[in-house]
Write an enzyme that holds these catalytic residues in place. Structure first.
Site, PDB file in Angstrom:
ATOM      1  CB  SER A   1      29.252 -31.051 -14.331  1.00 57.22           C
ATOM      2  OG  SER A   1      29.871 -32.258 -13.951  1.00 57.22           O
TER       3      SER A   1
ATOM      4  CE1 TYR B   1      14.507 -23.253 -16.986  1.00 56.83           C
ATOM      5  CE2 TYR B   1      14.998 -21.369 -18.379  1.00 56.83           C
ATOM      6  CZ  TYR B   1      14.106 -22.318 -17.925  1.00 56.83           C
ATOM      7  OH  TYR B   1      12.822 -22.345 -18.401  1.00 56.83           O
TER       8      TYR B   1
ATOM      9  CG  ASP C   1      26.149 -24.842 -10.489  1.00 58.55           C
ATOM     10  OD1 ASP C   1      25.925 -23.880 -11.247  1.00 58.55           O
ATOM     11  OD2 ASP C   1      25.748 -24.895  -9.314  1.00 58.55           O
ATOM     12  N   GLY C   2      29.607 -26.680 -12.411  1.00 53.24           N
ATOM     13  CA  GLY C   2      30.629 -27.684 -12.642  1.00 53.24           C
ATOM     14  C   GLY C   2      31.809 -27.512 -11.721  1.00 53.24           C
TER      15      GLY C   2
ATOM     16  N   GLY D   1      39.874 -28.638  -8.278  1.00 56.44           N
ATOM     17  CA  GLY D   1      40.577 -27.384  -8.070  1.00 56.44           C
ATOM     18  C   GLY D   1      40.026 -26.205  -8.830  1.00 56.44           C
TER      19      GLY D   1
END
Length: 458
Positions: free
Chosen positions: A60, A299, A302-303, A307
């Site tokens: 993401s 700021y 994240d993603g 896995g």
């Protein structure tokens, strides 16, 4: 102050086995200079060593790239953040006519549009985002647009991609290459897995126990439907090129302007509150999360895929950014320990710790108990002797792959009247937090955890 790379590498090498993560690459932007290093292996079966040039899935974090491309369109006057989506996509509609008329790109960027992630299987062809837009015509509303925050993994950013496609007359992948990746000089950042050099790509891994160790993920990459919200792959150096745009007010590392300074101010300054503020931060901006580190603004982007995991922290007051890409996990303490080592070397403050629960019980547990659901995810909040518990029903396939029971029961320790800490039930879990809120009609209407919203079933 330069980074002591041998010290940082030794710290990273010590952390990887403790968390069962095969490899990690770390990048630091500070004083205009980039430092990058890596440790571990890209694949536990081949034993190939990871380097700072290894390509990881960003999950993401892709949303920040897509948001930047969309802000370019806004700069050009081709889109308006507050104009209804249907003005740019005349065929756009969801089940609720009022929501259809009201939803704007700002709602999509903020994750406040409220549309349930209901779009069927749009396939893997080039018309995937057009198909998603058409398929959401009967998607229900989780909440009225703009009334609260509820993370949208794929749907919201697919709509932004479709607006870009219609305006530019080319598919999203080409839009991103022309608008953003090429101007930034990114040669190792891609939107499609087949475009990545397999010899330099990290393989995703899952883990059931430290004794067994990590194993290859059964899912190589996310479906194309997640593209604008989750399918970019990159290296730590190229993630920092994107971060440079944020810290420099819109400039590429070479000095070329990518977006206007006003666009960056809008991205970082337009914010909505996050009901559960403890996972990442208390506010969501346009493609970025806004964190509060004891009064200091940071700021985040994240993603996670199945896995692989990506973390980015940007410190606007010092022009610093730190990114960590891994092919295992996710374990938030791992990313925090890596980041804290770097920040300590730069004489910068560390991230705040997790919230501390209070000792008192909820006055009226019945205000919280009930079943909360969001499409395929179901939570049940129950009370025993005045204590609250949350039971999660796992997807059967996930439970089988990870060797977990189909139902997992957590204790809920009060942080406040609306927020709770849930201690882990497994050695490889991290503490989680959950918010139950909106008591307008008596019991809580919503449960918010891991940025996702779940509505109470009547």
């Amino acid at each position: 102050m330069p980074i002591d790379i041998p010290r940082a590498e030794a710290h990273l090498n010590a952390l990887l086995p403790r968390y069962g993560i095969p490899s990690a690459a770390v990048g630091v932007l500070h004083d205009g200079e980039v430092t990058a290093f890596a440790a571990g292996v890209t694949d536990v079966e081949t034993g190939t060593s990871a380097t700072s040039e290894t390509v990881y899935q960003c999950g993401s974090m892709t949303k920040t790239w897509t948001a930047l491309a969309f802000m370019q369109l806004v700069d050009e006057g081709g889109a308006d953040l507050d104009e209804p989506v249907r003005a740019q996509l005349p065929g756009f509609a969801v089940a609720d006519p009022e929501a259809t008329a009201r939803i704007t790109p700002r709602h999509l960027l903020h994750h406040t549009h409220g549309i349930a992630e209901s779009f069927g299987d749009p396939g893997e062809d080039d018309d995937v985002y057009a198909r998603m837009t058409a398929a959401m015509s009967d998607a229900p509303q989780m909440f009225p647009p703009g009334s609260t925050h509820g993370y949208s993994a794929a749907l919201g950013y697919a709509l932004l991609a479709r607006i870009l496609e219609v305006h530019d007359g080319e598919r999203w992948d080409e839009v991103m290459r022309r608008r953003l990746l090429t101007p930034l000089g990114l040669v190792d950042t891609h939107t499609r897995p087949e475009d990545v050099d397999p010899a330099r790509t990290a393989t995703g891994h899952l883990i059931r126990s430290l004794e067994e160790g990590p194993f290859r993920t059964p899912v190589d990459h996310l479906p194309r439907a997640f593209g604008p919200g989750g399918n970019i792959t990159s290296t730590v150096r190229e993630v920092l090129a994107m971060a440079h745009v944020v810290v420099s007010g819109g400039l590429a590392p070479g000095g070329d302007r990518v977006v206007s300074a006003e666009a960056v101010r809008e991205m970082t300054g337009s914010r909505v509150p996050v009901p559960d503020p403890y996972l990442i931060g208390p506010q969501w901006a346009l493609g970025l999360v806004v964190c509060d580190w004891d009064g200091r603004t940071v700021y985040a982007s994240d993603g996670s895929t199945i896995g692989q995991n990506a973390r980015l922290r940007v410190f606007p007051d010092s022009g610093t950014a730190v990114t960590v890409l891994t092919n295992g996990g996710p374990r938030e303490p791992f990313h925090r320990e890596v980041c804290d080592e770097i920040l300590g070397q730069l004489s910068m403050p560390a991230a705040p710790g997790p919230p501390v629960p209070r000792k008192s019980r909820p006055v009226d547990p019945s205000r919280y108990t009930g079943v909360y659901r969001n499409l395929g995810t179901r939570y049940e909040v129950s009370a025993e002797g005045g204590d609250l518990h949350l039971t999660l029903e796992l997807d059967p396939m996930q439970a089988a792959v990870m060797g977990r029971p189909p139902r997992i029961r957590y204790d809920m320790l009060p942080i406040s009247g609306t927020h709770f800490l849930m201690p882990p039930t497994h050695p490889l879990e991290d503490p989680q937090t959950v918010a139950l809120y909106d008591f307008t009609d008596g019991p809580a209407r919503f449960l918010h955890t891991n940025a996702r919203i779940h509505r109470r079933l009547d």
